[in-house]
Scaffold this motif. Structure first.
Motif, PDB file in Angstrom:
ATOM      1  N   VAL A  17      31.499  43.697  41.234  1.00 52.27           N
ATOM      2  CA  VAL A  17      31.898  44.150  42.569  1.00 52.27           C
ATOM      3  C   VAL A  17      32.781  43.068  43.168  1.00 52.27           C
ATOM      4  CG1 VAL A  17      31.130  44.789  44.870  1.00 52.27           C
ATOM      5  CG2 VAL A  17      29.806  45.507  42.868  1.00 52.27           C
ATOM      6  N   LEU A  18      33.958  43.439  43.639  1.00 51.91           N
ATOM      7  CA  LEU A  18      34.939  42.499  44.174  1.00 51.91           C
ATOM      8  C   LEU A  18      35.077  42.700  45.682  1.00 51.91           C
ATOM      9  CD1 LEU A  18      35.717  43.235  41.126  1.00 51.91           C
ATOM     10  CD2 LEU A  18      37.982  42.399  41.687  1.00 51.91           C
ATOM     11  N   VAL A  19      35.086  41.601  46.410  1.00 48.30           N
ATOM     12  CA  VAL A  19      35.275  41.631  47.859  1.00 48.30           C
ATOM     13  C   VAL A  19      36.297  40.547  48.223  1.00 48.30           C
ATOM     14  CG1 VAL A  19      34.197  41.500  50.127  1.00 48.30           C
ATOM     15  CG2 VAL A  19      32.871  42.318  48.161  1.00 48.30           C
ATOM     16  N   GLY A  20      37.336  40.922  48.912  1.00 47.98           N
ATOM     17  CA  GLY A  20      38.339  39.963  49.359  1.00 47.98           C
ATOM     18  C   GLY A  20      38.818  40.322  50.742  1.00 47.98           C
ATOM     19  N   GLY A  21      39.489  39.386  51.379  1.00 53.62           N
ATOM     20  CA  GLY A  21      39.989  39.689  52.711  1.00 53.62           C
ATOM     21  C   GLY A  21      40.784  38.560  53.315  1.00 53.62           C
ATOM     22  N   GLN A  22      41.468  38.896  54.397  1.00 49.55           N
ATOM     23  CA  GLN A  22      42.272  37.942  55.150  1.00 49.55           C
ATOM     24  C   GLN A  22      41.488  37.540  56.394  1.00 49.55           C
ATOM     25  OE1 GLN A  22      45.181  37.352  53.561  1.00 49.55           O
ATOM     26  NE2 GLN A  22      45.672  35.618  54.880  1.00 49.55           N
ATOM     27  N   LEU A  23      41.183  36.258  56.528  1.00 49.23           N
ATOM     28  CA  LEU A  23      40.392  35.766  57.658  1.00 49.23           C
ATOM     29  C   LEU A  23      41.270  35.382  58.838  1.00 49.23           C
ATOM     30  CD1 LEU A  23      37.969  33.521  55.585  1.00 49.23           C
ATOM     31  CD2 LEU A  23      37.524  35.824  56.462  1.00 49.23           C
ATOM     32  N   ALA A  80      44.372  32.004  56.028  1.00 48.57           N
ATOM     33  CA  ALA A  80      43.123  31.828  55.289  1.00 48.57           C
ATOM     34  C   ALA A  80      42.635  33.158  54.736  1.00 48.57           C
ATOM     35  CB  ALA A  80      42.051  31.215  56.187  1.00 48.57           C
ATOM     36  N   SER A  81      42.234  33.157  53.463  1.00 46.15           N
ATOM     37  CA  SER A  81      41.695  34.346  52.826  1.00 46.15           C
ATOM     38  C   SER A  81      40.482  33.960  51.988  1.00 46.15           C
ATOM     39  CB  SER A  81      42.756  35.012  51.936  1.00 46.15           C
ATOM     40  OG  SER A  81      43.188  34.116  50.923  1.00 46.15           O
ATOM     41  N   PHE A  82      39.702  34.954  51.566  1.00 47.36           N
ATOM     42  CA  PHE A  82      38.521  34.672  50.751  1.00 47.36           C
ATOM     43  C   PHE A  82      38.431  35.696  49.623  1.00 47.36           C
ATOM     44  CE2 PHE A  82      36.801  38.085  53.262  1.00 47.36           C
ATOM     45  CZ  PHE A  82      35.822  38.671  52.465  1.00 47.36           C
ATOM     46  N   PHE A  83      37.664  35.330  48.598  1.00 50.11           N
ATOM     47  CA  PHE A  83      37.428  36.239  47.481  1.00 50.11           C
ATOM     48  C   PHE A  83      36.028  35.989  46.937  1.00 50.11           C
ATOM     49  CE2 PHE A  83      37.551  37.128  42.854  1.00 50.11           C
ATOM     50  CZ  PHE A  83      37.786  38.493  42.919  1.00 50.11           C
ATOM     51  N   MET A  84      35.286  37.066  46.733  1.00 45.66           N
ATOM     52  CA  MET A  84      33.950  36.996  46.135  1.00 45.66           C
ATOM     53  C   MET A  84      33.851  38.045  45.039  1.00 45.66           C
ATOM     54  SD  MET A  84      31.279  36.435  49.300  1.00 45.66           S
ATOM     55  CE  MET A  84      29.904  36.427  48.132  1.00 45.66           C
ATOM     56  N   GLU A  85      33.029  37.742  44.026  1.00 43.36           N
ATOM     57  CA  GLU A  85      32.877  38.662  42.910  1.00 43.36           C
ATOM     58  C   GLU A  85      31.492  38.484  42.300  1.00 43.36           C
ATOM     59  OE1 GLU A  85      35.491  39.917  38.960  1.00 43.36           O
ATOM     60  OE2 GLU A  85      35.676  37.904  39.777  1.00 43.36           O
ATOM     61  N   THR A  86      30.832  39.585  41.994  1.00 44.64           N
ATOM     62  CA  THR A  86      29.540  39.533  41.326  1.00 44.64           C
ATOM     63  C   THR A  86      29.713  39.894  39.854  1.00 44.64           C
ATOM     64  OG1 THR A  86      28.982  41.851  41.746  1.00 44.64           O
ATOM     65  CG2 THR A  86      28.407  40.236  43.463  1.00 44.64           C
ATOM     66  N   GLU A  87      28.675  39.635  39.053  1.00 43.63           N
ATOM     67  CA  GLU A  87      28.723  39.963  37.638  1.00 43.63           C
ATOM     68  C   GLU A  87      27.299  40.133  37.128  1.00 43.63           C
ATOM     69  OE1 GLU A  87      29.860  41.287  35.158  1.00 43.63           O
ATOM     70  OE2 GLU A  87      31.202  39.931  34.066  1.00 43.63           O
ATOM     71  N   ILE A 119      26.336  35.756  41.523  1.00 39.78           N
ATOM     72  CA  ILE A 119      27.617  35.469  42.150  1.00 39.78           C
ATOM     73  C   ILE A 119      28.515  34.790  41.116  1.00 39.78           C
ATOM     74  CG2 ILE A 119      28.811  34.162  43.939  1.00 39.78           C
ATOM     75  CD1 ILE A 119      27.267  36.513  45.025  1.00 39.78           C
ATOM     76  N   LEU A 120      29.646  35.393  40.837  1.00 42.75           N
ATOM     77  CA  LEU A 120      30.575  34.857  39.847  1.00 42.75           C
ATOM     78  C   LEU A 120      31.657  34.004  40.506  1.00 42.75           C
ATOM     79  CD1 LEU A 120      31.170  34.945  36.797  1.00 42.75           C
ATOM     80  CD2 LEU A 120      32.712  36.858  37.248  1.00 42.75           C
ATOM     81  N   ASP A 121      32.304  34.546  41.523  1.00 41.53           N
ATOM     82  CA  ASP A 121      33.329  33.828  42.285  1.00 41.53           C
ATOM     83  C   ASP A 121      32.948  33.831  43.760  1.00 41.53           C
ATOM     84  OD1 ASP A 121      35.875  33.572  40.315  1.00 41.53           O
ATOM     85  OD2 ASP A 121      34.952  35.528  40.018  1.00 41.53           O
ATOM     86  N   ALA A 122      33.232  32.735  44.421  1.00 33.48           N
ATOM     87  CA  ALA A 122      33.063  32.643  45.871  1.00 33.48           C
ATOM     88  C   ALA A 122      34.014  31.552  46.351  1.00 33.48           C
ATOM     89  CB  ALA A 122      31.627  32.329  46.255  1.00 33.48           C
ATOM     90  N   GLN A 123      35.203  31.943  46.770  1.00 32.68           N
ATOM     91  CA  GLN A 123      36.231  30.953  47.070  1.00 32.68           C
ATOM     92  C   GLN A 123      36.965  31.257  48.368  1.00 32.68           C
ATOM     93  OE1 GLN A 123      38.132  31.913  43.257  1.00 32.68           O
ATOM     94  NE2 GLN A 123      40.038  32.352  44.358  1.00 32.68           N
ATOM     95  N   PHE A 155      30.489  31.358  33.181  1.00 33.32           N
ATOM     96  CA  PHE A 155      31.529  32.260  32.702  1.00 33.32           C
ATOM     97  C   PHE A 155      32.926  31.720  33.021  1.00 33.32           C
ATOM     98  CE2 PHE A 155      27.769  34.865  33.131  1.00 33.32           C
ATOM     99  CZ  PHE A 155      27.760  35.595  31.945  1.00 33.32           C
ATOM    100  N   GLY A 156      33.110  30.424  32.752  1.00 32.94           N
ATOM    101  CA  GLY A 156      34.409  29.791  32.987  1.00 32.94           C
ATOM    102  C   GLY A 156      34.619  29.311  34.404  1.00 32.94           C
ATOM    103  N   ARG A 157      33.641  29.518  35.283  1.00 34.91           N
ATOM    104  CA  ARG A 157      33.768  29.091  36.685  1.00 34.91           C
ATOM    105  C   ARG A 157      33.120  27.723  36.891  1.00 34.91           C
ATOM    106  NH1 ARG A 157      35.019  34.350  35.259  1.00 34.91           N
ATOM    107  NH2 ARG A 157      36.039  35.407  36.999  1.00 34.91           N
ATOM    108  N   ASP A 158      33.556  27.039  37.933  1.00 31.53           N
ATOM    109  CA  ASP A 158      32.963  25.762  38.321  1.00 31.53           C
ATOM    110  C   ASP A 158      33.156  25.589  39.828  1.00 31.53           C
ATOM    111  OD1 ASP A 158      31.683  23.348  38.173  1.00 31.53           O
ATOM    112  OD2 ASP A 158      33.052  22.449  36.727  1.00 31.53           O
ATOM    113  N   LEU A 159      32.367  24.700  40.413  1.00 32.96           N
ATOM    114  CA  LEU A 159      32.443  24.420  41.845  1.00 32.96           C
ATOM    115  C   LEU A 159      33.375  23.242  42.106  1.00 32.96           C
ATOM    116  CD1 LEU A 159      28.691  24.832  42.682  1.00 32.96           C
ATOM    117  CD2 LEU A 159      30.515  26.040  43.874  1.00 32.96           C
ATOM    118  N   GLY A 160      34.275  23.412  43.070  1.00 30.42           N
ATOM    119  CA  GLY A 160      35.183  22.322  43.391  1.00 30.42           C
ATOM    120  C   GLY A 160      36.291  22.771  44.311  1.00 30.42           C
TER     121      GLY A 160
END
Length: 426
Positions: A104-110, A114-121, A142-146, A201-206
């Motif tokens: 499930v992908l969620v993104g938006g313009q804040l 500034a924008s954000f993107f989240m993704e589950t897996e 949570i796969l992506d949260a940026q 899954f290839g992701r890291d925090l930073g």
């Protein structure tokens, strides 16, 4: 008399269809114009005239976008594909249905910048596992949260859990792959929490800096990430990439694995990935271009050198976790735009050349043979609606050196057959 028709055009707002991963349009203060169609009875040289509008302030409104990507397949896989052995049962075929990705992908313009993107897996496929057991209940992660802030075209910052790689295939979006899946060796040590780099899954925090220079032809990425950390005191992981586009610019955060004839791309890049005594240096080339009247060609090649070093004294040492090795990779495909078909082939080779400190108690030559392997495969894609909906048939083989006696090895090849359906919307 025909009634006058008033057409309002605002040149500042572009409602032209954008790439699937582009951020929402940002509101700006611009000047517009009226285009007025005059009645034909008026004695004028033209039936249209235009008048200027004053500057218009368009108030910013935050926006949100939802989407999903699903990969499901029916497959046959020999038992030795993931766990090679000389046992006769290694040639047996496991069969079943799997839900491989369900995101499930969620993104938006804040704000305007500034924008954000989240993704589950799902952390493991739903269906038959490699051990033959059936998995039917998986809790999503949570796969992506940026969070991304654009200071200018030349400087953007992306913070949070994000895809990290120094090569193109490791930075591709799952929906835009040409082959049935990502490569095996492009980032093999960054996939899971128990991997040497403790990835997800290839992701890291930073935090990652990105920007475009030279008329958008030159792209850079440079970031610092947590990497492997066992006590909170480990050095940070540093990842960088520099890419030059000789033809069309590429500005999507996730690269495409094939563009189906849309645009002309020739990109060459170099990159690095380092933490403590671990190093990974890479170069890759991507070419996607119309070829003939029938369609377009896609070629993607890469080379990497990796090593965990030889220092065994540091508690942050990668020496026994990542042996010295080289990786070669090639994908080649052709998209026939009429029937919407794309045949492709893939080759990968992981050649281990370990140092004595990396092999432990095993003789380096034996260690290298057991841990080296290669992958060959090919397939045929049918695109109902581009990357939105498609069907992929693939056959992949993986070849290992399997021990038959001390210091004696034979090559064994095991197969995997997939028929995969994809739907994607964002």
């Amino acid at each position: 008399m025909k009634s006058a028709i008033l057409i309002i055009t605002l040149s500042s707002l572009s409602f032209i269809a954008k790439a699937e991963n582009d951020p929402p349009i940002k509101n700006k203060k611009k000047k517009g114009s009226y285009l007025i169609e005059l009645p034909a009875s008026l004695n004028t040289d033209s039936t249209t005239a235009s008048v200027s509008l004053p500057d218009i302030d368009v108030p910013f409104k935050p926006s949100i976008q939802l989407g999903a990507i699903v990969h499901m397949f029916v497959s046959g896989e020999q038992s030795g594909f993931s766990a090679p052995s000389n046992d006769k049962s290694a040639k047996d075929w496991n069969k079943g249905f799997s839900l491989y990705r369900a995101r499930v992908l969620v993104g938006g313009q804040l704000t305007k910048k500034a924008s954000f993107f989240m993704e589950t897996e799902i952390p493991s496929p739903i269906g038959i596992q490699s051990n033959g057991e059936k998995n039917v209940k998986v809790a999503p992660i949570i796969l992506d949260a940026q969070l991304e802030y654009t200071f200018s075209n030349a400087f953007q910052l992306i913070a949070g859990m994000q895809l990290v790689s120094n090569n193109r295939n490791g930075l591709q979006g799952a929906a835009g792959l040409m082959a049935n899946d990502f490569t095996y060796f492009q980032y093999p040590y960054n996939l899971f929490a128990n991997s040497p780099l403790q990835g997800n899954f290839g992701r890291d925090l930073g935090i990652n800096a990105r920007g475009f220079l030279a008329n958008d032809k030159l792209e850079y990425r440079l970031g610092v990430f947590t990497g492997r950390n066992i006590d909170g005191g480990a050095p940070l992981r540093t990842v960088g990439r520099l890419a030059y586009n000789f033809l069309d610019a590429e500005k999507d955060f996730y690269y495409a694995g094939t563009k189906l004839g849309k645009g002309k791309t020739l990109a060459w890049a170099v990159g690095f990935d380092e933490q403590a005594n671990y190093v990974n240096y890479s170069t890759d080339v991507f070419f996607d271009h119309p070829l003939g009247n029938a369609g377009s060609i896609t070629a993607n090649a890469a080379f990497q050198y990796m090593s965990g070093g030889t220092d065994l004294s540091s508690k942050y040492s990668f020496a026994t976790l990542i042996p010295k090795q080289t990786v070669q990779y090639l994908e080649l495909g052709y998209y026939f735009k009429g029937p919407k078909l794309q045949p492709w082939i893939r080759y990968e080779n992981q050649a281990i050349k370990s140092e004595p400190e990396q092999a432990g108690s095993i003789k380096p030559s034996s260690f290298d043979k057991v841990n080296s392997s290669s992958v060959m495969g090919g397939g045929l894609n049918y695109f109902f609606n581009g990357t939105g909906t498609n069907l992929r048939l693939s056959y992949t083989t993986r070849t290992y050196n399997v021990a038959t006696a001390p210091d004696d090895y034979t090559k064994k090849t095991f197969g995997q057959l997939w028929l995969q359906a994809q739907f994607f919307i964002f």
